[in-house]
Motif scaffolding. Structure first.
Motif, PDB file in Angstrom:
ATOM      1  N   ALA A 122      41.140  30.219  22.519  1.00  0.00           N
ATOM      2  CA  ALA A 122      41.379  29.895  23.921  1.00  0.00           C
ATOM      3  C   ALA A 122      42.798  29.357  24.035  1.00  0.00           C
ATOM      4  O   ALA A 122      43.520  29.220  23.037  1.00  0.00           O
ATOM      5  CB  ALA A 122      40.357  28.875  24.416  1.00  0.00           C
ATOM      6  N   ALA A 123      43.195  29.057  25.255  1.00  0.00           N
ATOM      7  CA  ALA A 123      44.547  28.547  25.472  1.00  0.00           C
ATOM      8  C   ALA A 123      44.745  27.233  24.730  1.00  0.00           C
ATOM      9  O   ALA A 123      43.853  26.385  24.689  1.00  0.00           O
ATOM     10  CB  ALA A 123      44.785  28.355  26.963  1.00  0.00           C
ATOM     11  N   GLN A 124      45.942  27.048  24.157  1.00  0.00           N
ATOM     12  CA  GLN A 124      46.224  25.858  23.370  1.00  0.00           C
ATOM     13  C   GLN A 124      46.096  24.587  24.208  1.00  0.00           C
ATOM     14  O   GLN A 124      45.637  23.555  23.720  1.00  0.00           O
ATOM     15  CB  GLN A 124      47.636  25.966  22.783  1.00  0.00           C
ATOM     16  N   THR A 125      46.485  24.654  25.482  1.00  0.00           N
ATOM     17  CA  THR A 125      46.374  23.473  26.346  1.00  0.00           C
ATOM     18  C   THR A 125      44.926  23.044  26.495  1.00  0.00           C
ATOM     19  O   THR A 125      44.611  21.846  26.519  1.00  0.00           O
ATOM     20  CB  THR A 125      46.978  23.774  27.727  1.00  0.00           C
ATOM     21  N   LEU A 126      44.017  24.013  26.581  1.00  0.00           N
ATOM     22  CA  LEU A 126      42.593  23.700  26.708  1.00  0.00           C
ATOM     23  C   LEU A 126      42.045  23.176  25.380  1.00  0.00           C
ATOM     24  O   LEU A 126      41.283  22.193  25.337  1.00  0.00           O
ATOM     25  CB  LEU A 126      41.831  24.951  27.155  1.00  0.00           C
ATOM     26  N   ILE A 127      42.443  23.815  24.287  1.00  0.00           N
ATOM     27  CA  ILE A 127      41.947  23.406  22.970  1.00  0.00           C
ATOM     28  C   ILE A 127      42.402  21.988  22.622  1.00  0.00           C
ATOM     29  O   ILE A 127      41.692  21.230  21.947  1.00  0.00           O
ATOM     30  CB  ILE A 127      42.428  24.415  21.901  1.00  0.00           C
ATOM     31  N   SER A 128      43.609  21.608  23.114  1.00  0.00           N
ATOM     32  CA  SER A 128      44.111  20.272  22.797  1.00  0.00           C
ATOM     33  C   SER A 128      43.221  19.163  23.362  1.00  0.00           C
ATOM     34  O   SER A 128      43.316  18.012  22.950  1.00  0.00           O
ATOM     35  CB  SER A 128      45.534  20.108  23.339  1.00  0.00           C
ATOM     36  N   GLY A 129      42.338  19.513  24.297  1.00  0.00           N
ATOM     37  CA  GLY A 129      41.418  18.514  24.851  1.00  0.00           C
ATOM     38  C   GLY A 129      40.099  18.426  24.121  1.00  0.00           C
ATOM     39  O   GLY A 129      39.182  17.719  24.570  1.00  0.00           O
ATOM     40  N   GLU A 130      39.945  19.157  22.979  1.00  0.00           N
ATOM     41  CA  GLU A 130      38.688  19.122  22.238  1.00  0.00           C
ATOM     42  C   GLU A 130      38.364  17.693  21.754  1.00  0.00           C
ATOM     43  O   GLU A 130      39.254  16.921  21.399  1.00  0.00           O
ATOM     44  CB  GLU A 130      38.773  20.056  21.020  1.00  0.00           C
ATOM     45  N   ASN A 131      37.061  17.433  21.724  1.00  0.00           N
ATOM     46  CA  ASN A 131      36.588  16.108  21.281  1.00  0.00           C
ATOM     47  C   ASN A 131      35.309  16.315  20.475  1.00  0.00           C
ATOM     48  O   ASN A 131      34.283  16.722  21.012  1.00  0.00           O
ATOM     49  CB  ASN A 131      36.328  15.206  22.484  1.00  0.00           C
ATOM     50  N   THR A 132      35.361  16.061  19.159  1.00  0.00           N
ATOM     51  CA  THR A 132      34.197  16.271  18.282  1.00  0.00           C
ATOM     52  C   THR A 132      33.436  14.981  18.002  1.00  0.00           C
ATOM     53  O   THR A 132      32.644  14.913  17.063  1.00  0.00           O
ATOM     54  CB  THR A 132      34.668  16.883  16.952  1.00  0.00           C
ATOM     55  N   GLU A 133      33.656  14.008  18.840  1.00  0.00           N
ATOM     56  CA  GLU A 133      33.018  12.706  18.587  1.00  0.00           C
ATOM     57  C   GLU A 133      31.494  12.814  18.583  1.00  0.00           C
ATOM     58  O   GLU A 133      30.825  12.204  17.748  1.00  0.00           O
ATOM     59  CB  GLU A 133      33.474  11.712  19.650  1.00  0.00           C
ATOM     60  N   LYS A 134      30.894  13.561  19.447  1.00  0.00           N
ATOM     61  CA  LYS A 134      29.442  13.658  19.540  1.00  0.00           C
ATOM     62  C   LYS A 134      28.918  14.993  19.029  1.00  0.00           C
ATOM     63  O   LYS A 134      27.719  15.272  19.157  1.00  0.00           O
ATOM     64  CB  LYS A 134      29.003  13.471  20.987  1.00  0.00           C
ATOM     65  N   LEU A 135      29.804  15.827  18.466  1.00  0.00           N
ATOM     66  CA  LEU A 135      29.393  17.150  17.993  1.00  0.00           C
ATOM     67  C   LEU A 135      29.808  17.318  16.539  1.00  0.00           C
ATOM     68  O   LEU A 135      30.857  16.833  16.114  1.00  0.00           O
ATOM     69  CB  LEU A 135      30.054  18.243  18.841  1.00  0.00           C
ATOM     70  N   THR A 136      28.953  17.970  15.783  1.00  0.00           N
ATOM     71  CA  THR A 136      29.310  18.281  14.392  1.00  0.00           C
ATOM     72  C   THR A 136      30.115  19.569  14.292  1.00  0.00           C
ATOM     73  O   THR A 136      30.885  19.763  13.359  1.00  0.00           O
ATOM     74  CB  THR A 136      28.037  18.419  13.537  1.00  0.00           C
TER      75      THR A 136
END
Length: 506
Positions: A122-136
């Motif tokens: 996906a777009a890098q700007t969108l990916i930069s908002g990823e958050n794996t705090e509650k997901l494995t």
């Protein structure tokens, strides 16, 4: 305070974008001192004024005016020039759109051994908002991203200026094609009429010479004259006849030229152009105006000036590339944990912030590009001044040549009158046996030559009239109806429209 700092930065950059400067030179129309009058300008104010916007109507020929109107409506070169103008107008819309934010939708997903399988899909700007705090695992991502390069130093505004100047230059180029087509149609028409008159004069002289040859033949049969007189008469008659076919071919060629200029096949216009007529008459005196009028009237000068303006704006574009580039980007969407992984979960993600790119070490590339743009502007300035010099020279040359042809027509008219008397006297003396046939043939030949010269002089005068008004840049003013372009639409709307329109119709 630290938490509010990014917001302040964004607001500050936005304010700078809205009130930013424009680097590079601002354009001003160059001043050039022009002569107060043309070299051979006629100063007789009693000379009737000609409507320069429709100067060809001064000929008083309805057929010619109709052909000009048809050429303006159907000439292929004019259609091409209009198409290029429309392209420039569309390009102006492209440049204006580049100044505004862009919004895209993107998404992706995958299954595998990694814990962040959505990265790179996906777009890098969108990916930069990823958050794996509650997901494995993050193996699905979708959403929207936007970007806006802030025009702090006027790069895009200079590009918009240049695009607008390009559109105006193409408008002037289209007008220049128009006056060229008008001049070509009028010139081809006057050439055709001149050739038709030359053919008429030739046929009259052939008839006269045939009658004379018959008389000499009768006198020879009765033993009144000798074989030399008969041979000379027959030679002169054959010489005149030899000119007929080439002259007819030239008439056909001029008719073909008119047809093509009108956007027609020659066969479609052969019948209406077959009827002969006199060479259109032109006024004895003209009012040419002053050199300053050329700056307002001549499309090629206006085109050169607009090209100079566009080149000046592009110096600003090249200069802006030396400065930092600021952008504001952001994304909003959802990330998922799925594809058989448990628990199935998703979460909202977003990112927003500025970015900056600063040129540092390019070994002079960007600076050289500024120099190139500046040198191109200088070349355009010289071209603009050269256009003005040539325009004044063309008017001076055409005015002088036109006056010379008017004087030539007066003298040829007197010569024709004297030549007619000479032929009459020679024929009378031959009939009384006071001279031989050589004097009669010579008088007739000179009469024919003068008649041909007079017709050609009329043609040349008409051509100089055409050249003069083309040099004055007149004839485009009343033909400025330009069809509108379709308003460009956002991509999501345009793709739907073009998918349902038949044959990709615009």
């Amino acid at each position: 305070m630290l938490s509010r700092l990014p917001n302040k930065i964004c607001i500050g950059l936005l304010c700078l974008a809205l009130a930013g400067c424009k680097v590079g030179p601002d354009y001003h129309v160059p001043q050039m001192k022009l002569p107060e009058t043309f070299a051979d300008a006629q100063k007789d104010k009693s000379t009737p004024a000609i409507d320069a916007a429709e100067w060809w109507k001064a000929f008083g020929d309805d057929t010619l005016s109709g052909l000009v109107d048809r050429a303006i409506k159907a000439n292929p070169d004019l259609d091409i020039a209009l198409t290029r103008l429309q392209q420039a107008r569309e390009q102006e819309a492209v440049v204006l759109g580049e100044q505004l934010p862009e919004v895209e939708a993107s998404g992706g997903g995958a299954n595998g051994t990694g814990s962040d399988l959505a990265r790179g899909r996906a777009a890098q700007t969108l990916i930069s908002g990823e958050n794996t705090e509650k997901l494995t695992h993050v193996n699905q991502i979708y959403g929207f991203d936007a970007g806006w390069e802030l025009d702090l130093f006027g790069k895009y505004r200079r590009e918009a200026e240049a695009a607008h100047y390009d559109t105006e230059a193409k408008t002037a180029a289209r007008n220049n094609v128009l006056i060229t087509i008008v001049a070509d149609v009028v010139r081809a028409y006057t050439d055709m009429r001149s050739l038709q008159m030359q053919q008429k004069v030739l046929n009259q002289n052939i008839d006269t010479m045939k009658q004379y040859a018959d008389v000499v033949q009768q006198r020879y049969d009765r033993g009144i004259t000798n074989g030399l007189d008969l041979t000379l008469a027959q030679r002169q008659l054959a010489t005149l006849k030899a000119q007929s076919a080439p002259l007819g071919a030239q008439i056909s060629a001029s008719q073909f030229t008119i047809a093509v200029l009108c956007g027609e096949f020659p066969e479609n216009m052969a019948k209406e152009l077959a009827k002969s007529g006199p060479v259109p008459r032109v006024p004895e005196k003209l009012q040419t105006g002053v050199p300053l009028d050329l700056l307002r009237n001549r499309p090629d000068i206006h085109e050169a000036e607009r090209e100079l303006a566009g080149a000046t704006a592009r110096v600003g574009v090249a200069t802006a590339n030396l400065f930092p580039h600021f952008s504001l980007t952001g994304g909003v969407g959802y990330q998922n944990q799925g594809f058989g992984l448990s628990p199935v979960a998703n979460s909202f993600i977003w990112s927003l912030g500025p970015s900056v790119s600063i040129p540092l070490l390019d070994f002079g590339t960007l600076d050289a590009q500024v120099n190139i743009a500046d040198l191109n502007t200088h070349a355009m300035l010289i071209n603009y001044k050269q256009k003005i010099l040539n325009a004044v020279s063309e008017v001076d040359t055409a005015t002088s040549a036109y006056a010379a042809q008017q004087d030539r027509l007066k003298n040829l008219s007197q010569a024709l009158e004297a030549s007619g008397q000479a032929v009459s006297l020679a024929s009378q003396r031959y009939d009384r046996g006071l001279t031989d046939s050589l004097n009669v043939i010579d008088a007739q030949r000179q009469q024919y030559d003068l008649e041909q010269q007079y017709v050609i002089a009329e043609q040349t005068a008409a051509e100089q009239f055409i050249t003069l008004y083309k040099a004055l840049g007149s004839g485009w003013e009343k033909y400025q109806s330009i069809p509108p372009i379709r308003q460009p639409q956002p991509a999501i709307i345009a793709v739907l429209r073009r998918s349902i329109e038949p044959d990709g119709k615009q």
